[in-house]
Enzyme design. Structure first.
Site, PDB file in Angstrom:
ATOM      1  N   ASP A   1      -1.806   1.451   6.778  1.00  0.00           N
ATOM      2  CA  ASP A   1      -1.702  -0.231   7.094  1.00  0.00           C
ATOM      3  C   ASP A   1      -2.343  -1.026   6.041  1.00  0.00           C
ATOM      4  OD1 ASP A   1      -0.474   0.934   9.175  1.00  0.00           O
ATOM      5  OD2 ASP A   1      -1.878  -0.081  10.754  1.00  0.00           O
ATOM      6  N   ASP A   2      -2.105  -2.206   6.264  1.00  0.00           N
ATOM      7  CA  ASP A   2      -2.860  -3.552   5.559  1.00  0.00           C
ATOM      8  C   ASP A   2      -2.675  -3.702   3.850  1.00  0.00           C
ATOM      9  OD1 ASP A   2      -3.618  -3.630   7.944  1.00  0.00           O
ATOM     10  OD2 ASP A   2      -5.774  -3.171   7.771  1.00  0.00           O
TER      11      ASP A   2
ATOM     12  N   HIS B   1       3.913  -5.488   8.818  1.00  0.00           N
ATOM     13  CA  HIS B   1       2.572  -5.299   9.630  1.00  0.00           C
ATOM     14  C   HIS B   1       1.823  -6.832   9.765  1.00  0.00           C
ATOM     15  CE1 HIS B   1      -0.729  -3.634  11.358  1.00  0.00           C
ATOM     16  NE2 HIS B   1      -1.730  -3.851  10.290  1.00  0.00           N
TER      17      HIS B   1
ATOM     18  N   HIS C   1      -1.999 -10.430   9.723  1.00  0.00           N
ATOM     19  CA  HIS C   1      -2.501  -9.684  10.442  1.00  0.00           C
ATOM     20  C   HIS C   1      -3.273 -10.264  11.777  1.00  0.00           C
ATOM     21  CE1 HIS C   1      -5.103  -6.210  11.852  1.00  0.00           C
ATOM     22  NE2 HIS C   1      -4.496  -5.626  11.007  1.00  0.00           N
TER      23      HIS C   1
ATOM     24  N   HIS D   1      -5.566   3.668   6.514  1.00  0.00           N
ATOM     25  CA  HIS D   1      -5.574   2.448   5.879  1.00  0.00           C
ATOM     26  C   HIS D   1      -5.508   2.473   4.321  1.00  0.00           C
ATOM     27  CE1 HIS D   1      -6.664   1.262   9.991  1.00  0.00           C
ATOM     28  NE2 HIS D   1      -6.056   0.091   9.618  1.00  0.00           N
TER      29      HIS D   1
END
Length: 484
Positions: free
Chosen positions: A308-309, A359, A363, A450
């Protein structure tokens, strides 16, 4: 913490399709003040700033941090541009201070002693101008635990010619401050919620004036737009206020730096030169998938690693090299503002046979947004992914794993949660992250990691080596779903 990855949707994924419905490409959302549905940020008026394509900024690095703890949710980002070290330091100081305060005041965060829980901190960035010898960035903060609406914004400026960081008031010449402030007062007085006497006091006091004149940027036609946070110059009920001074009005009052910012905003140069002595070049992996994955997860042990991210520099490139070495495929749930900055890394990930998922743009907890805001967050990111890879995503991971019926109804993307949370955002220890996966993983698990954390990327070779020896195959989420 184990979260069930929505097993009933495994059989339904093949019936889902997605068509990105977005009014602008990846260059627009990253720099356009017209994207009103992307919280956080001030409410725009009809005078948007010009869009900036961050992928053209050589050596750009996005500094990101986040948690996946729904009781202690935070996500922060700011840009690090070669040559603008003093400006980067100012943004870093602000972000770290806000994050430290947030974590200390939240009872649910590690070390927190306050009473708030589940309140989200979100700090996102937007490029205002990156041209010639000037750089401008707006940091937008959403922190409901603070005063007023919890929304605030600050613009940061860098003068490459002087090699100096500037605050927003530096756009105006010192000897023109009186005329500039007088024009602001004239346009604010009479507006609902603005008290003339209180306004005079605020703009007359140097400290108060600096605090409220911290968000200024030029519009595409050269006017100067001044945004005031809610409660800055009016009662909170009146909301945020904006004053836009025309180019003809404001130009005589600008400082030499302000005039260069105005010129580079209206007619951008083709390049940015802030006088950096060294601009790092990021090597982009060139691994190419040999073909479609024919792994049958009904017959062999499979695991879906998800990251993620990102994308992040240089972490994502390093991760892609690790995955290619073991012929492993993974799923990247990317943040839109980072995709806009590094589309080459997203292309490289897709070219190597990995899956690119959505995503959100910056965020936020999607369950706290309106339907329109959810649509904007997801569609803008899908558009950026499609622009980078030629293919729109079919999956999305809601930040913090927070999803509800309103979020589901706002998109045709299929939500993906996880089975195994490594908590790598909390434990920046490569060996601990690797041992968590190795010791706890089960067949067909979706694992949360991540790629913005160097320690998480450093854990991947040990994970791949050990689990490969145990007979595991590393597949994308869509492949796992399709073959179960």
């Amino acid at each position: 913490m184990r979260i069930h990855p929505l097993v009933p949707s495994l059989l339904l994924l093949g019936t889902l399709s997605f068509t990105a419905a977005c009014s602008s490409g990846p260059g627009g959302p990253s720099g356009s003040a017209g994207a009103s549905s992307a919280r956080p940020g001030p409410t725009p008026d009809p005078s948007p700033v010009r869009s900036v394509d961050p992928s053209k900024i050589k050596g750009l690095k996005i500094v990101s941090d986040s948690s996946e703890n729904t009781s202690c949710p935070f996500a922060t980002s700011y840009p690090d541009v070669p040559g603008a070290e003093a400006m980067t330091a100012a943004m870093k100081k602000y972000v770290e201070r806000r994050l430290a305060t947030f974590r200390s005041e939240s009872a649910a965060c590690e070390g927190g002693t306050g009473g708030t829980e589940g309140v989200e901190l979100n700090i996102s960035h937007q490029f205002l101008v990156a041209s010639g010898d000037v750089l401008g960035v707006r940091l937008s903060t959403h922190d409901p635990s603070g005063a007023g609406s919890g929304l605030s914004a600050t613009t940061y400026w860098y003068d490459g010619k002087a090699g100096a960081y500037r605050t927003a008031p530096g756009l105006v010449a010192d000897d023109s401050r009186g005329a500039f402030l007088g024009a602001l007062k004239d346009r604010l007085k009479g507006r609902e919620g603005v008290d003339a006497a209180a306004l005079d006091d605020t703009l007359s006091d140097p400290a108060s004036r600096a605090a409220v004149l911290d968000d200024m940027a030029f519009t595409a036609d050269g006017g100067l737009r001044v945004d005031f946070d809610r409660g800055d110059v009016g009662v909170p009920a009146a909301g945020a206020l904006t004053v836009t001074l025309s180019k003809e009005t404001v130009t005589p009052w600008l400082s030499a730096f302000g005039k260069r910012v105005q010129r580079q905003t209206v007619t951008p140069s083709r390049s940015l030169d802030l006088g950096a002595t060294h601009i790092p070049t990021q090597a982009v992996p060139t691994h190419t998938a040999s073909g479609d994955d024919d792994t049958d997860c009904k017959r062999v042990r499979c695991v879906a690693l998800t990251f993620d991210d990102g994308p992040a520099v240089p972490e994502t490139a390093t991760l892609l090299t690790h995955l290619a070495r073991y012929r492993a495929r993974a799923t990247f749930f990317t943040v839109g503002q980072n995709v806009a900055a590094h589309p080459d890394l997203v292309r490289a990930a897709a070219r190597a046979g990995n899956e690119i998922g959505n995503h959100s743009w910056n965020h936020p907890d999607l369950t706290t947004l309106s339907r329109g805001q959810v649509v904007s967050q997801l569609n803008r990111t899908s558009a950026a992914i499609k622009a980078a890879t030629g293919k729109a995503p079919t999956l999305f991971r809601p930040p913090y794993g927070a999803v509800n019926p309103r979020v589901r109804a706002a998109t045709r993307l299929s939500p993906v949660l996880w089975d195994l949370d490594t908590e790598d955002w909390k434990y920046r220890d490569a060996d601990k992250v690797a041992r968590t996966v190795i010791d706890k993983v089960r067949r067909n698990d979706v694992v949360l990691l991540h790629d913005i954390h160097p320690t998480s990327v450093a854990a991947v070779p040990q994970i791949l080596r050990t689990l490969t020896a145990r007979g595991y195959h590393f597949v994308t989420v869509s492949h796992l779903r399709a073959t179960l």
